[in-house]
Design a protein around this motif. Sequence first.
Motif, short mmCIF file in Angstrom:
data_model
loop_
_atom_site.label_atom_id
_atom_site.label_comp_id
_atom_site.label_asym_id
_atom_site.label_seq_id
_atom_site.Cartn_x
_atom_site.Cartn_y
_atom_site.Cartn_z
N UNK A 225 15.90 58.61 32.76
CA UNK A 225 16.15 57.18 32.82
C UNK A 225 16.69 56.79 34.19
N UNK A 226 16.40 55.55 34.57
CA UNK A 226 16.95 54.97 35.78
C UNK A 226 17.76 53.75 35.39
N UNK A 227 18.94 53.63 35.97
CA UNK A 227 19.77 52.46 35.73
C UNK A 227 19.98 51.74 37.05
N UNK A 228 19.73 50.45 37.05
CA UNK A 228 20.07 49.57 38.16
C UNK A 228 21.20 48.69 37.69
N UNK A 229 22.16 48.42 38.55
CA UNK A 229 23.30 47.61 38.14
C UNK A 229 23.70 46.65 39.25
N UNK A 230 24.34 45.56 38.85
CA UNK A 230 24.88 44.62 39.82
C UNK A 230 25.98 43.81 39.16
N UNK A 231 26.97 43.46 39.93
CA UNK A 231 28.06 42.60 39.47
C UNK A 231 28.09 41.34 40.29
N UNK A 232 28.53 40.25 39.67
CA UNK A 232 28.61 38.97 40.36
C UNK A 232 29.96 38.36 40.10
N UNK B 33 26.54 52.36 27.94
CA UNK B 33 25.41 52.03 27.07
C UNK B 33 24.37 53.14 27.11
N UNK B 34 24.11 53.68 28.30
CA UNK B 34 23.15 54.79 28.41
C UNK B 34 23.59 55.98 27.56
N UNK B 35 24.86 56.30 27.61
CA UNK B 35 25.37 57.42 26.80
C UNK B 35 25.27 57.12 25.32
N UNK C 46 26.44 63.37 31.43
CA UNK C 46 24.98 63.51 31.55
C UNK C 46 24.63 64.94 31.92
N UNK C 47 23.48 65.42 31.44
CA UNK C 47 23.03 66.76 31.81
C UNK C 47 22.61 66.79 33.28
N UNK C 48 21.89 65.75 33.71
CA UNK C 48 21.57 65.59 35.13
C UNK C 48 21.95 64.18 35.52
N UNK C 49 22.48 64.04 36.74
CA UNK C 49 22.96 62.74 37.19
C UNK C 49 22.81 62.64 38.69
N UNK D 269 20.99 58.82 26.37
CA UNK D 269 20.42 59.25 27.64
C UNK D 269 21.14 60.50 28.14
N UNK D 270 20.39 61.48 28.55
CA UNK D 270 20.94 62.74 29.06
C UNK D 270 20.66 62.94 30.54
N UNK D 271 19.58 62.34 31.03
CA UNK D 271 19.15 62.51 32.42
C UNK D 271 19.13 61.14 33.08
N UNK D 272 20.02 60.93 34.05
CA UNK D 272 20.22 59.60 34.62
C UNK D 272 20.12 59.58 36.13
#
Length: 198
Positions: A41-48, A94-96, A141-144, A100-103
């Motif tokens: 999985x890929x996570x993109x994040x942003x705060x405003x 949320x991913x956990x 995560x197993x891979x991060x 999700x194990x691979x991030x």
Amino acid sequence: MAVKSQAIADLLAQFPGSEECSLSEEIPGEVAVMELPGKKWTMRFDGSATATSYGLGIVLSSEDGDTLPLSFKLGFSCSNNAAEYEAYLTGLTIALVIGVKHMRVLGDSNLVVSQVKGDFALREQSLVAYRTWAQRLEQEFQTFNIEYTQRSENRFADALATLGSQMSIKGKNTLITVSRQEHSIIEVLRRMFSKELK
């Protein structure tokens, strides 16, 4: 484990999604977690953060095309750096929760990315707890991997963060659906009313 599960359930209860079917009627109060063996999985994040409004944008995407876009309005004030960390930690949590194990994480906050990688020193005391929790969650995560990305490559998460910060929400949440419209509404109406237009 029960406390951890309850904390995750409480977090998800704040942000309910639309479900096609009930999770489980056999075990009331339990949260179902989808099985994601080996999926990357890929996570993109942003705060405003502005003078009066604060929001988060998170986009979780699997390698086979599943996408989970999330927007949050914060009910408390914080700095822009804290909003970036809020988005990062919320996305990881949320991913956990969904298994999700691979991030792989992409963020346009050079400060957050560099601090969690250990490249930048932590100078703001108000961010210490955020970095501590980031390090703890990353180990789950197993891979991060985390990388900096240009803002132009993070538009979806940025738009979701802006949406969250700018919306006025009555109650705990609101459901927004963004759909792709392939044709002008004129074409759609012509097809719908074709018998009447002849």
